[in-house]
Design a protein around this motif. Structure first.
Motif, PDB file in Angstrom:
ATOM      1  N   LEU A  12      10.257  -2.092  -3.721  1.00  0.00           N
ATOM      2  CA  LEU A  12       9.995  -0.836  -3.014  1.00  0.00           C
ATOM      3  C   LEU A  12      10.180   0.376  -3.916  1.00  0.00           C
ATOM      4  CD1 LEU A  12      11.622  -1.494   0.473  1.00  0.00           C
ATOM      5  CD2 LEU A  12       9.202  -1.476  -0.112  1.00  0.00           C
ATOM      6  N   ALA A  13      10.942   0.229  -4.982  1.00  0.00           N
ATOM      7  CA  ALA A  13      11.141   1.328  -5.919  1.00  0.00           C
ATOM      8  C   ALA A  13      10.073   1.355  -6.999  1.00  0.00           C
ATOM      9  CB  ALA A  13      12.523   1.228  -6.560  1.00  0.00           C
ATOM     10  N   GLY A  14       9.075   0.502  -6.878  1.00  0.00           N
ATOM     11  CA  GLY A  14       8.007   0.467  -7.856  1.00  0.00           C
ATOM     12  C   GLY A  14       8.309  -0.385  -9.069  1.00  0.00           C
ATOM     13  N   GLN A  62      -3.741   7.299  -2.818  1.00  0.00           N
ATOM     14  CA  GLN A  62      -3.730   7.452  -1.367  1.00  0.00           C
ATOM     15  C   GLN A  62      -4.886   6.668  -0.763  1.00  0.00           C
ATOM     16  OE1 GLN A  62      -2.867   7.579   1.814  1.00  0.00           O
ATOM     17  NE2 GLN A  62      -1.809   9.525   1.468  1.00  0.00           N
ATOM     18  N   LEU A  63      -4.548   5.675   0.066  1.00  0.00           N
ATOM     19  CA  LEU A  63      -5.567   4.856   0.730  1.00  0.00           C
ATOM     20  C   LEU A  63      -5.444   4.958   2.247  1.00  0.00           C
ATOM     21  CD1 LEU A  63      -5.414   1.621  -1.487  1.00  0.00           C
ATOM     22  CD2 LEU A  63      -6.955   3.565  -1.702  1.00  0.00           C
ATOM     23  N   GLY A  64      -4.889   6.078   2.721  1.00  0.00           N
ATOM     24  CA  GLY A  64      -4.674   6.219   4.161  1.00  0.00           C
ATOM     25  C   GLY A  64      -5.950   6.315   4.958  1.00  0.00           C
ATOM     26  N   ASP A  65      -7.076   6.708   4.342  1.00  0.00           N
ATOM     27  CA  ASP A  65      -8.346   6.822   5.056  1.00  0.00           C
ATOM     28  C   ASP A  65      -9.313   5.694   4.681  1.00  0.00           C
ATOM     29  OD1 ASP A  65      -8.648   7.607   2.476  1.00  0.00           O
ATOM     30  OD2 ASP A  65      -9.975   9.313   2.927  1.00  0.00           O
ATOM     31  N   LEU A 105       0.832  -1.207   0.000  1.00  0.00           N
ATOM     32  CA  LEU A 105       0.000   0.000   0.000  1.00  0.00           C
ATOM     33  C   LEU A 105       0.867   1.258   0.000  1.00  0.00           C
ATOM     34  CD1 LEU A 105      -2.850  -1.036   2.461  1.00  0.00           C
ATOM     35  CD2 LEU A 105      -2.995  -0.808  -0.026  1.00  0.00           C
ATOM     36  N   ALA A 106       2.001   1.196   0.698  1.00  0.00           N
ATOM     37  CA  ALA A 106       2.927   2.336   0.681  1.00  0.00           C
ATOM     38  C   ALA A 106       3.552   2.503  -0.708  1.00  0.00           C
ATOM     39  CB  ALA A 106       4.008   2.140   1.739  1.00  0.00           C
ATOM     40  N   VAL A 107       3.903   1.402  -1.366  1.00  0.00           N
ATOM     41  CA  VAL A 107       4.448   1.464  -2.730  1.00  0.00           C
ATOM     42  C   VAL A 107       3.406   2.018  -3.693  1.00  0.00           C
ATOM     43  CG1 VAL A 107       5.353   0.065  -4.627  1.00  0.00           C
ATOM     44  CG2 VAL A 107       6.057  -0.427  -2.290  1.00  0.00           C
TER      45      VAL A 107
END
Length: 459
Positions: free
Chosen positions: A402-404, A352-355, A342-344
């Motif tokens: 992690l670098a996509g 953005q899925l923080g909420d 999710l961070a990647v």
């Protein structure tokens, strides 16, 4: 008389200490040290005959060249079930010790009873039960309509009486159900303790090596699904397999966790029926039994289980969260990897899925342990978040860094061949897994970045 020595052994990792302490220094767990009697002190001498014949593997200590060892003396033989043979590495090896674990009600006793009844047609088989009465075993065998004419059944929990009977019968295959209820008279602790399990397993394994008997040990599991008892038990045996699946689910998966004679993490699939466990020879077909109506958040991925590819459906649900700390729930996947992906997705795809609450599930109860599910998981998450349906004839796999970047995964050609066999028309894979030759009926798109994968999925 020489005084018996004692040690304190950790139930979790098997480490031993000279005196009791609250925490195990090796694994960090608390209150897991249990007293274990080591037997007479070193003053009790052994005879020369005992010393000469004390080899654990059943042969004298003799140095041989590796080329001089004859492999034909211990040929494998089938268990009668191809899925069981697959997990065992191709069949049963004489002199091997196999540990079978699983939750209560998973079907351990049913699977072994079916297998032993089949093997008893051609060879001597002994089934030792310590938790059920012979009448209960016989009732189950008749309910499953199994051949019961030749299988020998024995209800015993004393290890010395069991081995004495085995010396008389000389079985080719022996089942002990379960190792936690066996006990030795010369050890004062209760059955199921570290000392009892350790000693009984050592004696049974030594007998199996000396007599070339295939030994099955049934073991209990803890709440988190790991094998109960000392970790040293897993080092004694040759093969450790775990039967997974809840009692209310139709399918069971048999997974190899340790195997000296084959691949680790091999997977066998069984269906629980009114006639016992039946093998599923084409697992991809059952895991691809999708609903009639297409819905967002669903995609098929190709994972590698042991020595074969497996097509399974992965689902994701993204919804507005009413909590200050949105939930991240993964069933059949690693929880921490979901949070990392999710961070990647936020950093390299701008989503953005923080909420949002994010739920991920692998259909059919399969546990995916490899990283090839990364790209398909993100595709399902984006599909659910944007409420867009992905085509049902698409298959996706690949590792996300992690670098996509999209990294290649092992056995990509075999995964694509499995997808084509089941009628899939479109595949999105890492560029490193692009096939050298075109695959009939399957269009393959190679991607190297997460943004390219999202464009290819048209979401």
């Amino acid at each position: 008389m020489a005084k018996a020595k004692t040690a304190f052994v950790c139930n979790e990792c098997g480490s031993d200490y000279a005196k009791w302490q609250g925490q195990c220094s090796d694994c960090g767990t608390w209150n897991t040290l249990v007293e274990f009697k080591l037997g007479p002190a070193s003053g009790a001498k052994r005879s020369k005959t005992q010393t000469a014949n004390a080899s654990y593997a059943g042969v004298r200590s003799e140095a041989k060249r590796l080329s001089e060892i004859d492999l034909e003396k211990t040929p494998r033989f089938t268990s009668g079930t191809s899925e069981f043979d697959r997990v065992l590495g191709g069949g049963l090896v004489p002199g091997s010790a196999i540990l079978v674990g699983g939750h209560p009600g998973a079907g351990k006793s049913t699977l072994l009873l079916q297998t032993m009844c089949h093997l008893a047609k051609d060879r001597e088989v002994l089934y030792v039960t310590g938790e059920e009465s012979p009448q209960q075993i016989a009732m189950r065998a008749h309910r499953l309509e199994l051949p019961v004419d030749r299988l020998r059944l024995m209800a015993e929990t004393n290890i010395d009486a069991l081995l004495a009977t085995a010396e008389e019968i000389k079985p080719a295959v022996m089942v002990v159900d379960s190792i936690q209820v066996m006990h030795a008279d010369d050890i004062t602790s209760a059955p199921g303790s570290v000392s009892q399990v350790r000693e009984c397993a050592a004696r049974l394994t030594r007998y199996a090596k000396l007599s070339n008997t295939v030994l099955f040990l049934v073991g209990h599991v803890t709440k988190d699904g790991s094998l109960a008892g000392p970790k040293v038990l897993e080092h004694m045996i040759d093969c450790s397999i775990l039967l997974e699946g809840d009692a209310d689910k139709r399918f069971r998966t048999l997974r190899g966790q340790k195997n000296r004679f084959g691949a680790v993490n091999e997977l066998g699939v069984f269906a629980m029926t009114d006639k016992g466990l039946r093998e599923v020879k084409n697992p991809s077909a059952i895991f691809l039994d999708r609903g009639h109506e297409a819905a967002p958040g669903s995609i098929v991925m190709a994972v590698w289980e042991g020595t074969r590819p497996l097509l399974v459906e992965i689902q994701a649900l993204v919804d507005d969260s009413s909590l200050s700390n949105p939930r991240r729930v993964a069933v059949g996947l690693e929880q921490n990897r979901l949070a990392m992906l999710l961070a990647v997705l936020h950093r390299h795809a701008g989503l953005q899925l923080g909420d949002q609450d994010v739920f991920a599930n692998v259909v059919g109860g399969v546990k995916v342990l490899e990283t090839s599910a990364d790209l398909s998981l993100l595709a399902a998450i984006v599909s659910s978040f944007k409420d867009r349906i992905l085509p049902r004839d698409w298959v996706v796999f690949g590792e996300v860094g992690l670098a996509g970047e999209i990294r290649p995964v092992p056995s990509g050609q075999e995964r694509l061949a499995e997808a084509a066999k089941h009628g899939f028309k479109h595949a999105i894979v890492p560029k490193g897994n692009m096939p050298k030759q075109p695959i009939n009926g399957l269009k393959v798109v190679g991607v190297s970045k997460l943004s390219e994968a999202m464009d290819a999925l048209q979401i």
